[in-house]
Design a protein around this motif. Structure first.
Motif, PDB file in Angstrom:
ATOM      1  N   GLY A 254       0.795  -1.215   0.000  1.00 43.36           N
ATOM      2  CA  GLY A 254       0.000   0.000   0.000  1.00 43.36           C
ATOM      3  C   GLY A 254       0.830   1.269   0.000  1.00 43.36           C
ATOM      4  O   GLY A 254       1.186   1.811  -1.036  1.00 43.36           O
ATOM      5  N   ARG A 255       1.172   1.756   1.192  1.00 41.28           N
ATOM      6  CA  ARG A 255       1.903   3.017   1.298  1.00 41.28           C
ATOM      7  C   ARG A 255       3.343   2.862   0.827  1.00 41.28           C
ATOM      8  O   ARG A 255       3.898   3.750   0.190  1.00 41.28           O
TER       9      ARG A 255
ATOM     10  N   ASN B 246     -10.947 -12.062 -10.196  1.00 39.43           N
ATOM     11  CA  ASN B 246     -11.764 -12.085  -8.986  1.00 39.43           C
ATOM     12  C   ASN B 246     -11.685 -10.704  -8.342  1.00 39.43           C
ATOM     13  O   ASN B 246     -10.790  -9.910  -8.650  1.00 39.43           O
ATOM     14  N   PRO B 247     -12.624 -10.367  -7.480  1.00 41.79           N
ATOM     15  CA  PRO B 247     -12.700  -8.987  -6.956  1.00 41.79           C
ATOM     16  C   PRO B 247     -11.577  -8.595  -6.024  1.00 41.79           C
ATOM     17  O   PRO B 247     -11.491  -7.427  -5.632  1.00 41.79           O
ATOM     18  N   TYR B 248     -10.697  -9.531  -5.667  1.00 36.67           N
ATOM     19  CA  TYR B 248      -9.665  -9.239  -4.677  1.00 36.67           C
ATOM     20  C   TYR B 248      -8.278  -9.046  -5.289  1.00 36.67           C
ATOM     21  O   TYR B 248      -7.346  -8.655  -4.588  1.00 36.67           O
ATOM     22  N   VAL B 249      -8.151  -9.310  -6.568  1.00 35.43           N
ATOM     23  CA  VAL B 249      -6.848  -9.183  -7.232  1.00 35.43           C
ATOM     24  C   VAL B 249      -6.674  -7.750  -7.740  1.00 35.43           C
ATOM     25  O   VAL B 249      -7.612  -7.135  -8.244  1.00 35.43           O
ATOM     26  N   PHE B 250      -5.483  -7.201  -7.585  1.00 33.96           N
ATOM     27  CA  PHE B 250      -5.179  -5.894  -8.161  1.00 33.96           C
ATOM     28  C   PHE B 250      -3.805  -5.953  -8.818  1.00 33.96           C
ATOM     29  O   PHE B 250      -3.020  -6.873  -8.568  1.00 33.96           O
ATOM     30  N   THR B 251      -3.537  -4.986  -9.676  1.00 30.52           N
ATOM     31  CA  THR B 251      -2.237  -4.894 -10.338  1.00 30.52           C
ATOM     32  C   THR B 251      -1.514  -3.650  -9.841  1.00 30.52           C
ATOM     33  O   THR B 251      -2.001  -2.532 -10.042  1.00 30.52           O
ATOM     34  N   PRO B 252      -0.366  -3.795  -9.158  1.00 30.80           N
ATOM     35  CA  PRO B 252       0.395  -2.612  -8.716  1.00 30.80           C
ATOM     36  C   PRO B 252       0.856  -1.795  -9.917  1.00 30.80           C
ATOM     37  O   PRO B 252       0.979  -2.314 -11.037  1.00 30.80           O
TER      38      PRO B 252
ATOM     39  N   ILE C 183       2.931 -15.395  -7.012  1.00 35.22           N
ATOM     40  CA  ILE C 183       2.589 -14.186  -6.262  1.00 35.22           C
ATOM     41  C   ILE C 183       1.114 -13.871  -6.453  1.00 35.22           C
ATOM     42  O   ILE C 183       0.618 -13.842  -7.593  1.00 35.22           O
ATOM     43  N   TRP C 184       0.426 -13.655  -5.344  1.00 34.00           N
ATOM     44  CA  TRP C 184      -0.931 -13.112  -5.388  1.00 34.00           C
ATOM     45  C   TRP C 184      -0.863 -11.658  -4.928  1.00 34.00           C
ATOM     46  O   TRP C 184      -0.369 -11.371  -3.837  1.00 34.00           O
ATOM     47  N   PHE C 185      -1.350 -10.743  -5.742  1.00 41.54           N
ATOM     48  CA  PHE C 185      -1.531  -9.354  -5.329  1.00 41.54           C
ATOM     49  C   PHE C 185      -2.995  -9.193  -4.951  1.00 41.54           C
ATOM     50  O   PHE C 185      -3.879  -9.267  -5.810  1.00 41.54           O
TER      51      PHE C 185
ATOM     52  N   TYR D 146      -5.100  -4.055  10.715  1.00 43.70           N
ATOM     53  CA  TYR D 146      -4.061  -4.032   9.686  1.00 43.70           C
ATOM     54  C   TYR D 146      -3.210  -2.780   9.889  1.00 43.70           C
ATOM     55  O   TYR D 146      -3.745  -1.667   9.975  1.00 43.70           O
ATOM     56  N   PRO D 147      -1.887  -2.904  10.004  1.00 45.75           N
ATOM     57  CA  PRO D 147      -1.067  -1.756  10.402  1.00 45.75           C
ATOM     58  C   PRO D 147      -0.910  -0.670   9.345  1.00 45.75           C
ATOM     59  O   PRO D 147      -0.597   0.472   9.682  1.00 45.75           O
ATOM     60  N   PHE D 148      -1.119  -1.019   8.066  1.00 49.43           N
ATOM     61  CA  PHE D 148      -0.844  -0.051   6.992  1.00 49.43           C
ATOM     62  C   PHE D 148      -2.045   0.101   6.051  1.00 49.43           C
ATOM     63  O   PHE D 148      -1.924  -0.125   4.834  1.00 49.43           O
ATOM     64  N   PRO D 149      -3.208   0.474   6.553  1.00 52.75           N
ATOM     65  CA  PRO D 149      -4.388   0.555   5.683  1.00 52.75           C
ATOM     66  C   PRO D 149      -4.264   1.677   4.665  1.00 52.75           C
ATOM     67  O   PRO D 149      -3.619   2.699   4.917  1.00 52.75           O
ATOM     68  N   LEU D 150      -4.884   1.480   3.530  1.00 54.75           N
ATOM     69  CA  LEU D 150      -4.934   2.496   2.486  1.00 54.75           C
ATOM     70  C   LEU D 150      -6.283   2.365   1.791  1.00 54.75           C
ATOM     71  O   LEU D 150      -6.626   1.286   1.302  1.00 54.75           O
ATOM     72  N   GLN D 151      -7.057   3.454   1.801  1.00 50.42           N
ATOM     73  CA  GLN D 151      -8.369   3.453   1.152  1.00 50.42           C
ATOM     74  C   GLN D 151      -9.262   2.318   1.672  1.00 50.42           C
ATOM     75  O   GLN D 151      -9.971   1.671   0.914  1.00 50.42           O
ATOM     76  N   GLN D 152      -9.184   2.081   2.981  1.00 51.82           N
ATOM     77  CA  GLN D 152      -9.970   1.045   3.666  1.00 51.82           C
ATOM     78  C   GLN D 152      -9.708  -0.361   3.125  1.00 51.82           C
ATOM     79  O   GLN D 152     -10.579  -1.225   3.142  1.00 51.82           O
ATOM     80  N   HIS D 153      -8.486  -0.577   2.669  1.00 55.17           N
ATOM     81  CA  HIS D 153      -8.084  -1.898   2.176  1.00 55.17           C
ATOM     82  C   HIS D 153      -6.675  -2.239   2.656  1.00 55.17           C
ATOM     83  O   HIS D 153      -5.875  -1.351   2.977  1.00 55.17           O
ATOM     84  N   ALA D 154      -6.414  -3.530   2.693  1.00 53.03           N
ATOM     85  CA  ALA D 154      -5.055  -4.038   2.847  1.00 53.03           C
ATOM     86  C   ALA D 154      -4.579  -4.450   1.464  1.00 53.03           C
ATOM     87  O   ALA D 154      -5.182  -5.324   0.826  1.00 53.03           O
ATOM     88  N   PHE D 155      -3.551  -3.792   0.980  1.00 53.13           N
ATOM     89  CA  PHE D 155      -2.951  -4.149  -0.309  1.00 53.13           C
ATOM     90  C   PHE D 155      -1.794  -5.094  -0.023  1.00 53.13           C
ATOM     91  O   PHE D 155      -0.779  -4.692   0.555  1.00 53.13           O
ATOM     92  N   LEU D 156      -1.942  -6.350  -0.422  1.00 52.29           N
ATOM     93  CA  LEU D 156      -1.001  -7.393  -0.043  1.00 52.29           C
ATOM     94  C   LEU D 156      -0.337  -8.034  -1.254  1.00 52.29           C
ATOM     95  O   LEU D 156      -0.955  -8.146  -2.332  1.00 52.29           O
ATOM     96  N   ALA D 157       0.888  -8.465  -1.068  1.00 54.36           N
ATOM     97  CA  ALA D 157       1.536  -9.395  -2.001  1.00 54.36           C
ATOM     98  C   ALA D 157       1.867 -10.645  -1.193  1.00 54.36           C
ATOM     99  O   ALA D 157       2.563 -10.565  -0.178  1.00 54.36           O
TER     100      ALA D 157
END
Length: 340
Positions: free
Chosen positions: A25-26, A117-123, A71-73, A46-57
């Motif tokens: 995220g940040r 799926n709704p949980y995948v994003f592309t950095p 890798i799952w983003f 979650y220690p590093f929230p961004l836009q009410q989400h956890a952006f994880l790899a």
């Protein structure tokens, strides 16, 4: 494999994988396994929230098959206290089990089915380059084919005007590999670098845990930018310093910018809240006073919501609501938070 999986950690463990988790995220930073398990169990926010989400790899591999990681983003929703919404996590886990069963590795075709799926994003490109550099460095793999040219460039042997052929991945590799002579070459190059190179460095160096010596050199460049009211480079050097081990120097830079109201603008505020949130505690009131006085209510509300979601800052942001000796403008802006 058991039919009911209670967490992604359990899913990865039961599949026999070696795995790691990173916040995307940040900035890119590793989340240790015990912390991630606590997050999944809703024991901590979650220690590093961004836009009410956890952006994880989530990086994983089966060492008996290959050291090439999958890798799952993932972009997982959080509640108002920045805790993981477990129903969403469970939904993703069930999709994984349906597509892959207990064979999380070795089936690239089935893995590709998880891309929609709704949980995948592309950095973005900068984060992808930085993440790739971090992963290769941690796995002790060779840097990209672009690295040697970038390394030669920062040595000064090519001339600093010859930057057009530098690859972003090479700059990211360089930013992660700042042992000598790379670190000294970079320090010696400050003041000579074209602006596009400075910008690319800012986008990649902010993910590197830099040394005290490099931070001191970056602070000197930051001070020059501040003296010249050069907003673009104030931002660039704040970003480059933001992941330093020398927190005292970063705190000094933040104090300098907060003391110079002429230099402060919305882009710099967003850099402070997005990259330097971990040293903002003593400046939160002044920051929100500035926003209440100089920016719109929508901007004030958005930044307040962003900061109050960060667990380390939440108590201080909530205390501001009860604070007695605040300006009329700040009181009015806080009041409007409850009218929306």
């Amino acid at each position: 494999m058991q039919q009911s999986i209670s967490s992604l950690a359990e899913l990865l463990d039961n599949a026999g994988t070696t795995w790691r988790v990173y916040d995307m995220g940040r900035r890119i930073q590793k989340i240790d396994k015990s912390t991630f398990i606590q997050i999944e169990n809703n024991q901590i926010p979650y220690p590093f929230p961004l836009q009410q989400h956890a952006f994880l790899a989530i990086q994983f591999w089966n060492s008996q098959e290959s050291h090439t990681p999958y890798i799952w983003f993932l972009k997982m929703p959080l509640d108002e206290q920045s805790k993981l919404i477990q129903a969403s996590r469970n939904h993703f886990a069930s999709m994984v089990m349906e597509a892959l069963g207990n064979q999380l590795t070795g089936n690239d075709e089935a893995q590709s089915e998880l891309d929609n799926n709704p949980y995948v994003f592309t950095p973005n490109a900068n984060k992808l380059a930085a993440f790739n550099a971090i992963i290769k460095n941690e796995l002790k793999q060779s840097a990209s084919a672009y690295y040697e040219h970038v390394e030669l460039y920062f040595s000064g042997k090519l001339g600093f005007d010859d930057w057009q052929h530098l690859g972003l991945q090479g700059i990211a590799d360089f930013a992660i590999r700042l042992t000598e002579p790379n670190q000294q070459n970079l320090i010696d190059a400050f003041g000579k670098l074209p602006q596009p190179v400075v910008q690319s460095l800012a986008a990649t160096l902010e993910h590197s845990n830099i040394s005290v010596i490099l931070t001191e050199a970056l602070y000197n460049e930051f001070e020059k930018a501040l003296k010249n009211q050069d907003s673009e480079n104030i931002i660039n050097y704040l970003r480059m310093m933001s992941n330093t081990t020398a927190l005292g120097i970063l705190q000094r830079a933040v104090a300098d910018i907060m003391a110079d109201k002429k230099a402060l603008n919305l882009d710099i505020v967003l850099t402070l809240t997005g990259r330097c949130w971990h040293v903002l505690e003593s400046h939160l009131v002044a920051l929100m006073e500035y926003l209440a006085t100089e920016q719109s209510q929508d901007i004030f509300s958005g930044i307040f919501a962003d900061l109050v979601a960060i667990p380390s800052l939440r108590p201080h942001m909530l205390a501001m609501i009860r604070m007695q000796d605040r300006s009329e403008q700040l009181s009015r802006a806080i009041g409007k938070l409850f009218q929306q």
